[in-house]
Design an enzyme around this catalytic site. Structure first.
Site, PDB file in Angstrom:
ATOM      1  N   ARG A   1      -7.279  10.346   1.780  1.00 53.34           N
ATOM      2  CA  ARG A   1      -6.812   9.344   0.812  1.00 53.34           C
ATOM      3  C   ARG A   1      -7.565   9.480  -0.508  1.00 53.34           C
ATOM      4  O   ARG A   1      -7.156   8.905  -1.512  1.00 53.34           O
ATOM      5  CB  ARG A   1      -6.995   7.942   1.391  1.00 53.34           C
TER       6      ARG A   1
ATOM      7  N   HIS B   1     -12.284  -1.933   8.451  1.00 55.01           N
ATOM      8  CA  HIS B   1     -11.314  -2.743   9.194  1.00 55.01           C
ATOM      9  C   HIS B   1     -11.939  -3.317  10.461  1.00 55.01           C
ATOM     10  O   HIS B   1     -11.577  -4.405  10.903  1.00 55.01           O
ATOM     11  CB  HIS B   1     -10.091  -1.896   9.587  1.00 55.01           C
TER      12      HIS B   1
ATOM     13  N   ASP C   1      -9.918  -6.745  -0.902  1.00 55.02           N
ATOM     14  CA  ASP C   1      -9.301  -6.056   0.230  1.00 55.02           C
ATOM     15  C   ASP C   1      -8.940  -7.125   1.257  1.00 55.02           C
ATOM     16  O   ASP C   1      -9.381  -8.282   1.167  1.00 55.02           O
ATOM     17  CB  ASP C   1     -10.262  -5.018   0.813  1.00 55.02           C
TER      18      ASP C   1
ATOM     19  N   ASP D   1       0.862  -1.189   0.000  1.00 57.67           N
ATOM     20  CA  ASP D   1       0.000   0.000   0.000  1.00 57.67           C
ATOM     21  C   ASP D   1       0.895   1.235   0.000  1.00 57.67           C
ATOM     22  O   ASP D   1       1.400   1.638   1.052  1.00 57.67           O
ATOM     23  CB  ASP D   1      -0.880   0.032   1.255  1.00 57.67           C
TER      24      ASP D   1
ATOM     25  N   ARG E   1       4.284   3.150   3.147  1.00 58.25           N
ATOM     26  CA  ARG E   1       5.024   2.070   3.804  1.00 58.25           C
ATOM     27  C   ARG E   1       6.531   2.266   3.617  1.00 58.25           C
ATOM     28  O   ARG E   1       7.294   2.090   4.550  1.00 58.25           O
ATOM     29  CB  ARG E   1       4.604   0.713   3.241  1.00 58.25           C
TER      30      ARG E   1
ATOM     31  N   LYS F   1      -9.037   1.373  -5.706  1.00 55.10           N
ATOM     32  CA  LYS F   1      -9.838   0.830  -4.606  1.00 55.10           C
ATOM     33  C   LYS F   1     -10.727   1.933  -4.040  1.00 55.10           C
ATOM     34  O   LYS F   1     -10.451   3.109  -4.232  1.00 55.10           O
ATOM     35  CB  LYS F   1      -8.910   0.267  -3.527  1.00 55.10           C
ATOM     36  N   HIS F   2     -11.870   1.591  -3.385  1.00 56.69           N
ATOM     37  CA  HIS F   2     -12.350   0.284  -2.968  1.00 56.69           C
ATOM     38  C   HIS F   2     -13.715   0.087  -3.607  1.00 56.69           C
ATOM     39  O   HIS F   2     -14.689   0.696  -3.160  1.00 56.69           O
ATOM     40  CB  HIS F   2     -12.468   0.226  -1.462  1.00 56.69           C
TER      41      HIS F   2
END
Length: 488
Positions: A146, A189, A259, A76, A84, A176-177
């Site tokens: 985002r 999540h 996902d 990601d 990351r 996404k998503h």
């Protein structure tokens, strides 16, 4: 029916697992040799730096090659708040909301290419980005900055530009998503959000950026763990044939990526192996299991897939079709591992974009004299997608919302927050800071009643955003070199 060993191999080929640490564990190396589809890299895999990531990717490729396979190596890397590779320092590129606000398509495409160049050099061939969600709900707890915009048209053109840039660098994009997580008020999540809109609204808003991405040649599309009652009142999108069938009806024929199946929205009620079977049957092609998973989970998931094929619950042809789509992606994006070549002027263009983004959303009542000002961070936990990464200016004081105030410096206060509009406890803490001179909102620029307190909105955290905010504050007299250091 092929031998069970052949079906087991197919059941491995559609899975993407993950593990902790910067070296490839022996059990995951065994899985890769046997056909495991790939590895998703998370924070614990990247914290040692990009050279370490490059070495780890080489280990993954070597293990897969020993079995005669090519692996998906994915991550990601959205830029801005979600990074990351730069999790220790903060992203060096603007995030989606800032790019959408700057509204410079050339800069957005160049940003995608800059991200792709770094990923390709590190050995990564699939980026789980960009976000194509339209953030129409300002209280969205997981999408927010985002997203490129609350406007579907703006989001669409920037999604397409970012995709083009990334894939020019030899890295596959994954928008996404699907079919759109922007108009939700929960984080998938930890919950199962509902997108309760009509099909007309879905087509006029949520689907617009995904269509633009498809027209731009996007390599893959990721599902969302949200319920869309207009399409399927029961199952989340990742597990729903009507939802994923809609994506095919739109003309998209590439791989559909789930996902992470460990998220509550997908597996809380049924477990990961059962969710994997349902997702494949619904039309997904590549299953992301989630971070730090034991090898035993991969084998349990493969066993569930094999059992579903043998029982007829999952047609063998559906599994074979999924593997074929993944193989086509790997053929198109094998991983170039080129050295990053970014225009040296890109950094300056990013700062200029950050200045434009800051200007579009800030509530600029006159900023008072900031001579001697100190920086106060009101610290709040980020959502799981963002994780524990740096944000904001280096603080002199860190406060927790709701806790008693300590003795504060006798100076004007630069107060920085994230998503204060949806956190009443943050607002109450800000109201107690009698020397507050300016508010810096690093999250989504939601509704604001600052009662005269000027607000700067960089629209997400990034290093170019820090530069733009610092410049603005310095013009009012702030000297960033005179802080008293971080303390609570």
């Amino acid at each position: 029916m092929p031998p069970s060993s052949a079906v087991e191999t197919l059941a491995l080929r559609v899975q993407v697992s993950a593990f902790a640490g910067a070296t490839l564990p022996a059990d995951h190396a065994d899985l890769l040799r046997e056909g495991l589809g790939g590895i998703c890299l998370f924070g614990s895999n990247t914290e040692a730096g990009e050279e370490s990531v490059r070495s780890l990717a080489a280990e993954i490729r070597s293990a897969s090659a020993a079995g005669g396979w090519a692996p998906v190596i994915t991550i990601d890397e959205e830029g801005g708040d979600v990074t990351r590779l730069e999790a220790l320092t903060g992203s060096s590129v603007l995030g989606a909301a800032a790019l959408g606000a700057a509204d410079d398509l050339a800069l957005t495409e160049e940003t995608g290419q800059a991200v792709g160049s770094r990923l390709a050099w590190a050995g990564i061939n699939l980026d789980l980005a960009p976000v194509a969600d339209v953030n129409s709900n300002p209280d969205n707890p997981v999408i927010a900055t985002r997203s490129f915009s609350h406007d579907a048209g703006v989001a669409a053109k920037h999604v397409a530009a970012w995709v083009r840039g990334l894939q020019t660098a030899g890295v596959a994009a994954c928008v996404k998503h699907f079919p759109g997580h922007g108009d939700t008020g929960q984080d998938s999540h930890v919950a199962l959000p509902v997108l309760d809109v009509s099909l007309d609204t879905l087509r006029d808003r949520e689907l617009v950026p995904f269509l633009a991405a498809a027209e731009a040649g996007v390599a893959s599309v990721m599902t969302s763990h949200i319920v869309v009652p207009a399409l399927d009142p029961e199952l989340p999108g990742t597990l729903s044939a009507p939802v994923l069938g809609l994506l095919r009806e739109l003309g998209y024929d590439g791989p559909i990526v789930s996902d992470a199946l460990d998220m509550a929205g997908a597996s809380a009620q049924r477990g990961i192996p059962a969710a994997a079977v349902l997702s494949l049957a619904a039309g997904a092609d590549l299953l992301v299991l989630g971070p730090d998973k034991p090898a035993s989970l991969v084998r349990d998931t493969a066993a569930a897939i094999v059992a579903a094929v043998e029982s007829g619950e999952l047609p063998l042809e559906r599994l074979q079709d999924a593997v074929a789509r993944v193989d086509r992606l790997l053929a198109d994006f094998p991983g170039t591992q080129q050295h990053p070549e970014t225009d040296p002027r890109f950094e300056q263009r990013s700062i200029e974009g950050a200045r434009r983004a800051l200007a579009t959303a800030s509530d600029l009542a006159e900023i008072p004299d900031l001579t001697g000002a100190r920086v106060v961070t009101i610290d709040t936990e980020a959502n799981i997608a963002v994780g524990d990464v740096p944000w904001g200016l280096p603080p002199d004081v860190v406060l927790r919302p709701g806790e008693p105030l300590p003795d504060l410096p006798d100076a004007p206060l630069i107060v920085q927050v994230r998503d204060a509009h949806r956190r009443p406890d943050v607002g109450r803490t800000v109201a107690q800071l009698r020397s507050a001179a300016v508010l810096v909102e690093w999250g989504w620029p939601g509704a604001y009643d600052g009662q005269g307190l000027p607000r700067l909105c960089p629209q997400g955290f990034s290093l170019p955003g820090v530069t733009a905010v610092t410049e603005m504050l310095q013009r009012s007299g702030w000297d960033p070199t005179t802080g008293s250091g971080q303390r609570r």
